[in-house]
Enzyme design. Sequence first.
Site, PDB file in Angstrom:
ATOM      1  N   ASN A 154       0.877  -1.171   0.000  1.00 25.50           N
ATOM      2  CA  ASN A 154       0.000   0.000   0.000  1.00 25.50           C
ATOM      3  C   ASN A 154       0.915   1.222   0.000  1.00 25.50           C
ATOM      4  O   ASN A 154       1.451   1.612   1.030  1.00 25.50           O
ATOM      5  CB  ASN A 154      -0.874  -0.048   1.262  1.00 25.50           C
ATOM      6  N   ARG A 207      -2.688  -2.091  -3.363  1.00 24.82           N
ATOM      7  CA  ARG A 207      -3.840  -1.209  -3.203  1.00 24.82           C
ATOM      8  C   ARG A 207      -3.700  -0.094  -4.228  1.00 24.82           C
ATOM      9  O   ARG A 207      -2.678   0.604  -4.260  1.00 24.82           O
ATOM     10  CB  ARG A 207      -3.865  -0.616  -1.798  1.00 24.82           C
ATOM     11  N   HIS A 258     -12.231   4.255   0.250  1.00 32.87           N
ATOM     12  CA  HIS A 258     -12.242   3.342   1.413  1.00 32.87           C
ATOM     13  C   HIS A 258     -13.038   2.081   1.111  1.00 32.87           C
ATOM     14  O   HIS A 258     -13.543   1.423   2.030  1.00 32.87           O
ATOM     15  CB  HIS A 258     -12.889   3.997   2.666  1.00 32.87           C
ATOM     16  N   HIS A 272     -16.310   4.294   8.546  1.00 32.83           N
ATOM     17  CA  HIS A 272     -14.843   4.254   8.636  1.00 32.83           C
ATOM     18  C   HIS A 272     -14.406   5.649   9.073  1.00 32.83           C
ATOM     19  O   HIS A 272     -14.428   6.598   8.286  1.00 32.83           O
ATOM     20  CB  HIS A 272     -14.264   3.880   7.262  1.00 32.83           C
ATOM     21  N   GLY A 295     -11.447   7.664  10.446  1.00 36.83           N
ATOM     22  CA  GLY A 295     -10.026   7.817  10.776  1.00 36.83           C
ATOM     23  C   GLY A 295      -9.599   9.230  10.425  1.00 36.83           C
ATOM     24  O   GLY A 295     -10.403  10.167  10.536  1.00 36.83           O
ATOM     25  N   ASN A 296      -8.357   9.402   9.991  1.00 34.43           N
ATOM     26  CA  ASN A 296      -7.938  10.735   9.539  1.00 34.43           C
ATOM     27  C   ASN A 296      -8.799  11.170   8.360  1.00 34.43           C
ATOM     28  O   ASN A 296      -9.224  12.305   8.255  1.00 34.43           O
ATOM     29  CB  ASN A 296      -6.478  10.711   9.131  1.00 34.43           C
ATOM     30  N   GLY A 297      -9.021  10.221   7.444  1.00 32.02           N
ATOM     31  CA  GLY A 297     -10.033  10.414   6.409  1.00 32.02           C
ATOM     32  C   GLY A 297     -11.231   9.589   6.842  1.00 32.02           C
ATOM     33  O   GLY A 297     -11.057   8.499   7.380  1.00 32.02           O
ATOM     34  N   ARG A 307     -10.011  17.901   6.275  1.00 35.06           N
ATOM     35  CA  ARG A 307     -10.873  18.149   5.104  1.00 35.06           C
ATOM     36  C   ARG A 307     -12.266  18.555   5.545  1.00 35.06           C
ATOM     37  O   ARG A 307     -12.794  18.023   6.522  1.00 35.06           O
ATOM     38  CB  ARG A 307     -11.001  16.872   4.251  1.00 35.06           C
ATOM     39  N   ARG A 311      -8.009  12.818  19.412  1.00 34.95           N
ATOM     40  CA  ARG A 311      -7.764  12.715  20.855  1.00 34.95           C
ATOM     41  C   ARG A 311      -7.570  14.110  21.445  1.00 34.95           C
ATOM     42  O   ARG A 311      -8.068  14.429  22.525  1.00 34.95           O
ATOM     43  CB  ARG A 311      -6.528  11.861  21.137  1.00 34.95           C
ATOM     44  N   GLU A 315      -7.446  -3.588   6.005  1.00 36.21           N
ATOM     45  CA  GLU A 315      -7.375  -3.481   4.544  1.00 36.21           C
ATOM     46  C   GLU A 315      -6.336  -4.443   3.964  1.00 36.21           C
ATOM     47  O   GLU A 315      -6.531  -4.999   2.894  1.00 36.21           O
ATOM     48  CB  GLU A 315      -7.075  -2.033   4.144  1.00 36.21           C
TER      49      GLU A 315
HETATM   50  P1  ADP Z   1      -5.840   6.658   9.105  1.00 38.77           P
HETATM   51  O1  ADP Z   1      -7.050   7.179   8.421  1.00 38.77           O
HETATM   52  O2  ADP Z   1      -4.639   7.503   8.911  1.00 38.77           O
HETATM   53  O3  ADP Z   1      -5.588   5.177   8.915  1.00 38.77           O
HETATM   54  P2  ADP Z   1      -6.619   5.917  11.819  1.00 38.77           P
HETATM   55  O4  ADP Z   1      -7.663   4.947  11.409  1.00 38.77           O
HETATM   56  O5  ADP Z   1      -5.433   5.397  12.517  1.00 38.77           O
HETATM   57  O6  ADP Z   1      -6.181   6.854  10.633  1.00 38.77           O
HETATM   58  O7  ADP Z   1      -7.344   6.986  12.753  1.00 38.77           O
HETATM   59  C1  ADP Z   1      -6.675   8.106  13.200  1.00 38.77           C
HETATM   60  C2  ADP Z   1      -7.617   8.961  14.026  1.00 38.77           C
HETATM   61  O8  ADP Z   1      -8.118   8.184  15.113  1.00 38.77           O
HETATM   62  C3  ADP Z   1      -6.948  10.180  14.591  1.00 38.77           C
HETATM   63  O9  ADP Z   1      -7.781  11.309  14.462  1.00 38.77           O
HETATM   64  C4  ADP Z   1      -6.807   9.806  16.048  1.00 38.77           C
HETATM   65  O10 ADP Z   1      -6.806  10.937  16.855  1.00 38.77           O
HETATM   66  C5  ADP Z   1      -8.061   8.999  16.280  1.00 38.77           C
HETATM   67  N1  ADP Z   1      -7.964   8.217  17.508  1.00 38.77           N
HETATM   68  C6  ADP Z   1      -7.062   7.264  17.829  1.00 38.77           C
HETATM   69  N2  ADP Z   1      -7.283   6.815  19.081  1.00 38.77           N
HETATM   70  C7  ADP Z   1      -8.333   7.510  19.582  1.00 38.77           C
HETATM   71  C8  ADP Z   1      -9.036   7.517  20.825  1.00 38.77           C
HETATM   72  N3  ADP Z   1      -8.689   6.721  21.835  1.00 38.77           N
HETATM   73  N4  ADP Z   1     -10.066   8.373  20.961  1.00 38.77           N
HETATM   74  C9  ADP Z   1     -10.432   9.201  19.961  1.00 38.77           C
HETATM   75  N5  ADP Z   1      -9.812   9.240  18.759  1.00 38.77           N
HETATM   76  C10 ADP Z   1      -8.774   8.409  18.574  1.00 38.77           C
END
Ligand code: ADP
Length: 565
Positions: free
Chosen positions: A170, A254, A343, A371, A373-375, A404, A448, A551
């Site tokens: 990836n 990927r 995704h 999903h 995460g960051n995205g 975003r 966080r 993934e």
């Molecule tokens: P990516 O999209 O880069 O794969 P991840 O799935 O690892 O990202 O998710 C990252 C996000 O998850 C970040 O915004 C991080 O702050 C958030 N995150 C990780 N642990 C926690 C937690 N315990 N509580 C709230 N948010 C969290």
Amino acid sequence: MSEVLQLLSDVPPLRDLSTAELENLIRSSDVRIASPEGVVVRKGRSWPRIGIVLAGELEVVATDDGDSRSRVSLLEPGDMFGQPPSGKQSASEVEVLAVTESVYLMIPWYTWEEMIGSRDGSSEALASVCVTLDAPDRTRGRAQARAAAGADRYGLGLSSSRPAKILVINCGSSSLKYNFYDTHDRSNDREGIVERIGIEGGRLVHRPGDGTKVIRELGRINHDVAFEAVVEVLTDSEMGVIRDLSDITGVGHRVVHGGSKYSDPVVIDDDVVSEIERLCSLAPLHNPHNLAAIRKSMALMPQVPQVAVFDTGFHQRMPAHAYMYALPYSFYEQQGIRRYGFHGISHNYLALRAASCLERDVADLRIITCHLGNGSSVSAVDRGRSVDTSMGLTPLEGLVMGTRSGDIDPGAMLHMARTNDMGFEELDSLLNRKSGVLGLSGISNDFREIEDGARQGNRLALLALHVFCHRLRKYIGAYIAVMGGLDVMVFSAGIGERSPWVRSLTCQGLSELGIELEDRVNRYGYAGGDEVIDLSSKKSRVKVLAMQTDEGRMIARETIRALDR
Ligand code: ADP
């Protein structure tokens, strides 16, 4: 005619046909019109054909010996139904009726076999989209049989009849993630990442599978050197898991954008490379890096099959009304401006894993996968098929994300361009890198830190949290309407797995819609590793689950399936 051709060219098993071949197919088939309530397929009769709805709506109805009847599925333009060619004609166990005045194409088996059946992947494509004429209880019977055969009904455990060693790559702009799976000896599974590619301080972080990390400092490196570092660590005399690259059965890559062409993974050849290159215009930040890794991998391992698994692929079966923007049609026809969604590998994994855990057939479930995460994106997965998703032409549309904006009135952009004299680059940077929870809170893109800020009374951090959850709730409500109900909701990725606050704010007050969390489990349950947590209360009609996405595993599964085909 051109609309019919357009519609047919979007139907997965017909995607590779040229216009002339599609015209030929129509000439060799029958076009039929059915009035409302008209019978298209009668129960008890054999129907050795494949049907494709061209206009209107048909319904597949199950009836029992009494008067009771229930709708099994609703078929819209582009949907396929019938009995996949098998050489054996069996009686239909359901009825197919017209709901509104409808037009459908009827392709006899022999025409199908002659024109399409011999093409690579056509029978899988047909099996994955064609609504069969089997009774629903037979389908359920099959599901139960599969459940009895083991919990891994969708092959997510990578059990394969032949031993396989699969490398998953990836490759992003500044990182290269890898997973290695040995399907016959799980103790050999490895994963790692090369970080900071293209800048100072490049390094490889390798996880040998015993909970430890091995770090190799690499200095300033490009993607080619990053790939070589991965090969070195996998073939290392002490911690390696293969003797040399010829031990690898297949490499799964990927690839972010597969355009309208790829719904399924493909074994990569020169044509596929050219097509991925052509699609760089739709994903200029991603496809070029995916392609660089593919080229390097092909050069290092010319004898090993390489498979492209597309992040847009799962969403390719969305109906046209979900993927079209209301722009002049020519923008879609000439430039491919439409919603693609992203995704997809993760959403597909989450839906299959949820069904697997609940010991249900995904074909019986309406699932919303979040999903986060960051995205972030959310998908409506109706009986295994993505029918809508929040990201669009690019990953900018939809939910609020780390940096975003997600959905925004396009008029706001025009207004800012006009009154603030903002150019394309500035708007691009504003929407992609300076907005989202970072822009709203002014604190961070890391959730966080947003939650910490909100807990400490930071007004803007709390606002960012509320805007994020409100947007997600809106999508959940919309997708329940899209699917006409909901059976399962899945929270995943960093925020979805780990933030009880986001989950409870999002689900608060949704009991009328059948969604109710068990507060204690939501607060203290942790979906780590392989675990799937059931967050729903006893009263909740909808199962609410939290789990990790995987993934890498999904790409390996798709690679094995593509190679088996
Ligand atoms: P990516 O999209 O880069 O794969 P991840 O799935 O690892 O990202 O998710 C990252 C996000 O998850 C970040 O915004 C991080 O702050 C958030 N995150 C990780 N642990 C926690 C937690 N315990 N509580 C709230 N948010 C969290």
